[in-house]
Scaffold this motif. Sequence first.
Motif, PDB file in Angstrom:
ATOM      1  N   PRO A 182       0.812  -1.213   0.000  1.00 47.39           N
ATOM      2  CA  PRO A 182       0.000   0.000   0.000  1.00 47.39           C
ATOM      3  C   PRO A 182       0.848   1.266   0.000  1.00 47.39           C
ATOM      4  N   GLY A 205       0.130   5.571  -0.401  1.00 44.75           N
ATOM      5  CA  GLY A 205      -0.893   6.603  -0.540  1.00 44.75           C
ATOM      6  C   GLY A 205      -0.554   7.577  -1.651  1.00 44.75           C
ATOM      7  N   SER A 239      -4.025   1.487  -0.540  1.00 43.91           N
ATOM      8  CA  SER A 239      -3.924   2.294   0.682  1.00 43.91           C
ATOM      9  C   SER A 239      -5.254   2.994   0.940  1.00 43.91           C
ATOM     10  N   THR A 269      -2.033  -1.040   9.459  1.00 43.58           N
ATOM     11  CA  THR A 269      -0.654  -0.553   9.600  1.00 43.58           C
ATOM     12  C   THR A 269      -0.464  -0.027  11.016  1.00 43.58           C
ATOM     13  N   ASP A 320       8.803  -6.114   4.027  1.00 43.69           N
ATOM     14  CA  ASP A 320       9.080  -5.071   3.042  1.00 43.69           C
ATOM     15  C   ASP A 320      10.159  -4.162   3.602  1.00 43.69           C
ATOM     16  N   GLY A 323      13.027  -1.636   1.487  1.00 44.60           N
ATOM     17  CA  GLY A 323      14.350  -1.623   0.854  1.00 44.60           C
ATOM     18  C   GLY A 323      14.565  -2.644  -0.248  1.00 44.60           C
ATOM     19  N   ARG A 358       8.554   1.302  -3.076  1.00 43.44           N
ATOM     20  CA  ARG A 358       9.095   2.215  -4.091  1.00 43.44           C
ATOM     21  C   ARG A 358       9.445   1.502  -5.396  1.00 43.44           C
TER      22      ARG A 358
END
Length: 395
Positions: free
Chosen positions: A88, A90, A117, A166, A318, A320, A342
């Motif tokens: 997710p 945003g 998200s 989260t 998750d 990196g 990313r």
Amino acid sequence: MKRQRYSGRNYKKALNISDLECIAKRRLPNFVFEYVYGGSDDEHTLRHNRSVFDRYQFEPRTLTRVGPRNLSTTLFGQQSGLPLVIGPTGFNGMLSQDGDKKLAKAARQYGIPFVLSNVSTTALEDIVTLEGVTTWMQIYFYRDRAFVKSLIERCKKADIEAIVITTDSAIYGNREWDIRNFRRPMKPTIANLLHLMSKPGWMLDVLYPNGLPTFKNLDELLPPGKRSAQGASAIIGQQLDPSLNWEDIAWLRDLWPGKLIIKGILAPEEAEKASQAGVDAIVLSNHGGRQLNHSLSPMDTLADVKARIGNRCHLFVDSGFRRGTDIVKALALGADAVWLGRATLYGLAAGGQEGVEHALGILRSEIDRTVGLLGYSALDELTPECLKPAHPLTL
Ligand SMILES: Cc1cc2nc3c(=O)[nH]c(=O)nc-3n(C[C@H](O)[C@H](O)[C@H](O)COP(=O)(O)O)c2cc1C
């Protein structure tokens, strides 16, 4: 001769995620790129999330009759094309128009889940209508529990398979570049506005014809007129609830009959407790270095967590992950799948849906090559024995 990387804007020429990051940087206005790239405080955790992978080296086997690699796996009883999930994030509409839909469709192309998200620029109802997309929904625990409850009701109605809570963001992380780049919320500095003028492609894609994207899942939380990023950020900040605790998870477990995933845990004790609290999966995460700086990486605690929870629930990680080798290391230490933040966002910014597919294609071929070079043909052959600590082991 000086070694030179690709310096254009064609996502198809990207050989790896880092190339896609460079293309994203060229395509995006500075303040949008910083929003995606940046970490909290002086970004120690952001850097640690990459360097942590250097602590592990592979011990390959060579004469093992490697066959075609099978990279599929099973998540919640369903086949997944790769051991990956698009996690997710945003405000994806700032990277490319309808960014959430583009990410979701790319995930479908590779047969993997997409997590929407709650601070997305697309309503969850508009994602579930995309046929064949496995959609999971991420929710922050707002002070307004009636709103949280109404979001869960919407998820039930929309037949969402899994809810992701989260837990590491009950207080905003301190992302200083997001402050420096603006005079006021969503009012970029003059330098940023001048830079924006050099990005007509982005303006046409993202701003035309409706202007800045708005939050589409938070209508009941945000008063009319406050649904733009400018109006909403302060309200969302005030609504985040640091009093979040295990009783809230129990409340949610009673309310939600589907799969429940907790994202943001790092401590093995908490992971163990979560696995005993009836959650279906845990995502070890430091939010991509955007929340608590100097936090551990999930790679620092993964083996310990796996030893404690065994197969009681799924274990995801998750933060990196940019290379197939990173992903294979996590799978070897016991992760069921890796969530991408990313890595796929850079693909989205570089080339829309096709850019995301390109990112996933890169990762698939990197995982495939790594598994084969390690001497295996399937993911379930990966064990911690594939890895040896790099020397010197710095802790
Ligand atoms: C631009 C951006 C927005 C994010 N928004 C959310 C969000 O709305 N909800 C959430 O749970 N995590 C959010 N995250 C965190 C990601 O889900 C994920 O934990 C993180 O990106 C993983 O690190 P990586 O980007 O290094 O892969 C966001 C991350 C980024 C980069």
